[in-house]
Design a protein around this motif. Structure first.
Motif, mmCIF file in Angstrom:
data_model
loop_
_atom_site.group_PDB
_atom_site.id
_atom_site.type_symbol
_atom_site.label_atom_id
_atom_site.label_comp_id
_atom_site.label_asym_id
_atom_site.label_seq_id
_atom_site.Cartn_x
_atom_site.Cartn_y
_atom_site.Cartn_z
ATOM 1 N N VAL A 1 31.968 41.105 37.849
ATOM 2 C CA VAL A 1 32.605 42.127 38.108
ATOM 3 C C VAL A 1 33.765 42.552 39.069
ATOM 4 O O VAL A 1 33.604 41.934 39.936
ATOM 5 C CB VAL A 1 31.762 43.573 37.696
ATOM 6 N N TYR A 2 34.639 43.130 38.847
ATOM 7 C CA TYR A 2 35.724 43.667 39.880
ATOM 8 C C TYR A 2 34.663 44.618 40.848
ATOM 9 O O TYR A 2 34.181 45.548 40.323
ATOM 10 C CB TYR A 2 36.859 44.207 39.272
ATOM 11 N N GLN B 1 34.080 46.815 36.567
ATOM 12 C CA GLN B 1 34.465 46.299 35.404
ATOM 13 C C GLN B 1 34.297 44.850 35.101
ATOM 14 O O GLN B 1 34.695 44.018 36.031
ATOM 15 C CB GLN B 1 36.014 46.685 34.826
ATOM 16 N N GLN B 2 33.904 44.284 33.821
ATOM 17 C CA GLN B 2 33.598 42.927 33.565
ATOM 18 C C GLN B 2 34.925 41.999 33.939
ATOM 19 O O GLN B 2 36.012 42.337 33.475
ATOM 20 C CB GLN B 2 33.078 42.739 32.336
ATOM 21 N N VAL B 3 34.797 41.028 34.683
ATOM 22 C CA VAL B 3 36.064 40.197 34.866
ATOM 23 C C VAL B 3 36.144 39.213 33.399
ATOM 24 O O VAL B 3 35.049 38.711 32.834
ATOM 25 C CB VAL B 3 35.991 39.240 35.865
ATOM 26 N N GLU B 4 37.350 39.064 32.925
ATOM 27 C CA GLU B 4 37.681 38.262 31.820
ATOM 28 C C GLU B 4 37.446 36.853 32.153
ATOM 29 O O GLU B 4 37.951 36.441 33.178
ATOM 30 C CB GLU B 4 39.110 38.483 31.321
ATOM 31 N N HIS B 5 36.896 36.124 31.253
ATOM 32 C CA HIS B 5 36.749 34.673 31.493
ATOM 33 C C HIS B 5 37.992 33.860 31.557
ATOM 34 O O HIS B 5 38.013 32.955 32.269
ATOM 35 C CB HIS B 5 35.725 33.955 30.210
ATOM 36 N N ASN B 6 38.981 34.267 30.981
ATOM 37 C CA ASN B 6 40.265 33.512 30.690
ATOM 38 C C ASN B 6 40.931 33.635 32.137
ATOM 39 O O ASN B 6 41.535 32.883 32.941
ATOM 40 C CB ASN B 6 41.290 33.927 29.776
ATOM 41 N N ASN C 1 42.531 31.345 37.620
ATOM 42 C CA ASN C 1 42.295 31.220 38.926
ATOM 43 C C ASN C 1 41.791 29.869 39.586
ATOM 44 O O ASN C 1 42.290 29.436 40.378
ATOM 45 C CB ASN C 1 41.417 32.478 39.511
ATOM 46 N N SER C 2 40.895 29.604 38.905
ATOM 47 C CA SER C 2 40.332 28.040 39.427
ATOM 48 C C SER C 2 41.311 26.899 39.108
ATOM 49 O O SER C 2 41.490 26.136 40.182
ATOM 50 C CB SER C 2 39.034 27.746 38.541
#
Length: 130
Positions: free
Chosen positions: A108-109, A114-119, A124-125
């Protein structure tokens, strides 16, 4: 603080809680090293961060406690996770708006929970590997 090239990684399991750089998801702080959290000011006072470097800011000093101010940045992407923030020797102020939090169940942020979106994580990676 750890040297670049030897990053410390925390296990991403239901039994762990830790913080990552919001820009690159580099692990920077175990929740066990949080001394104080102020949700109103959106800060964490912590000790023993990992995978970060500190730089003394010569131009400023905290007048009340006469300690040099430091900038703390992620060793991977070099983005600041803390600026002008040293409480006392070995203790730092980290900004929740610059962190992600693995809360044992999901990423989460850190500031808004709030949940971080997988995309977003994949984006970022891939940016950090190029």
């Amino acid at each position: 603080m750890e040297e670049p090239g030897n990053p410390i990684r925390f296990d991403q399991t239901p039994y762990t809680n830790f913080y990552m750089c919001r820009s690159c998801t580099n692990h920077v702080l175990s929740s066990e090293n949080i001394l104080f959290e102020n949700r109103c000011k959106q800060i964490i006072i912590c000790q023993n961060p990992v995978n970060v470097g500190e730089e003394v800011v010569e131009s400023g000093r905290l007048l009340i406690i006469r300690r040099p101010m430091v900038n703390v940045s992620c060793n991977d992407c070099r983005k600041l996770v803390s600026s002008d923030g040293v409480v006392q020797e070995g203790r730092f102020i980290f900004y929740l708006s610059r962190l992600l939090n693995w809360n044992g169940m999901q990423l989460v942020y850190a500031d808004i929970k709030q949940q971080v979106e997988h995309n977003l994580l994949r984006q970022n990676s891939s940016q950090n590997r190029t």
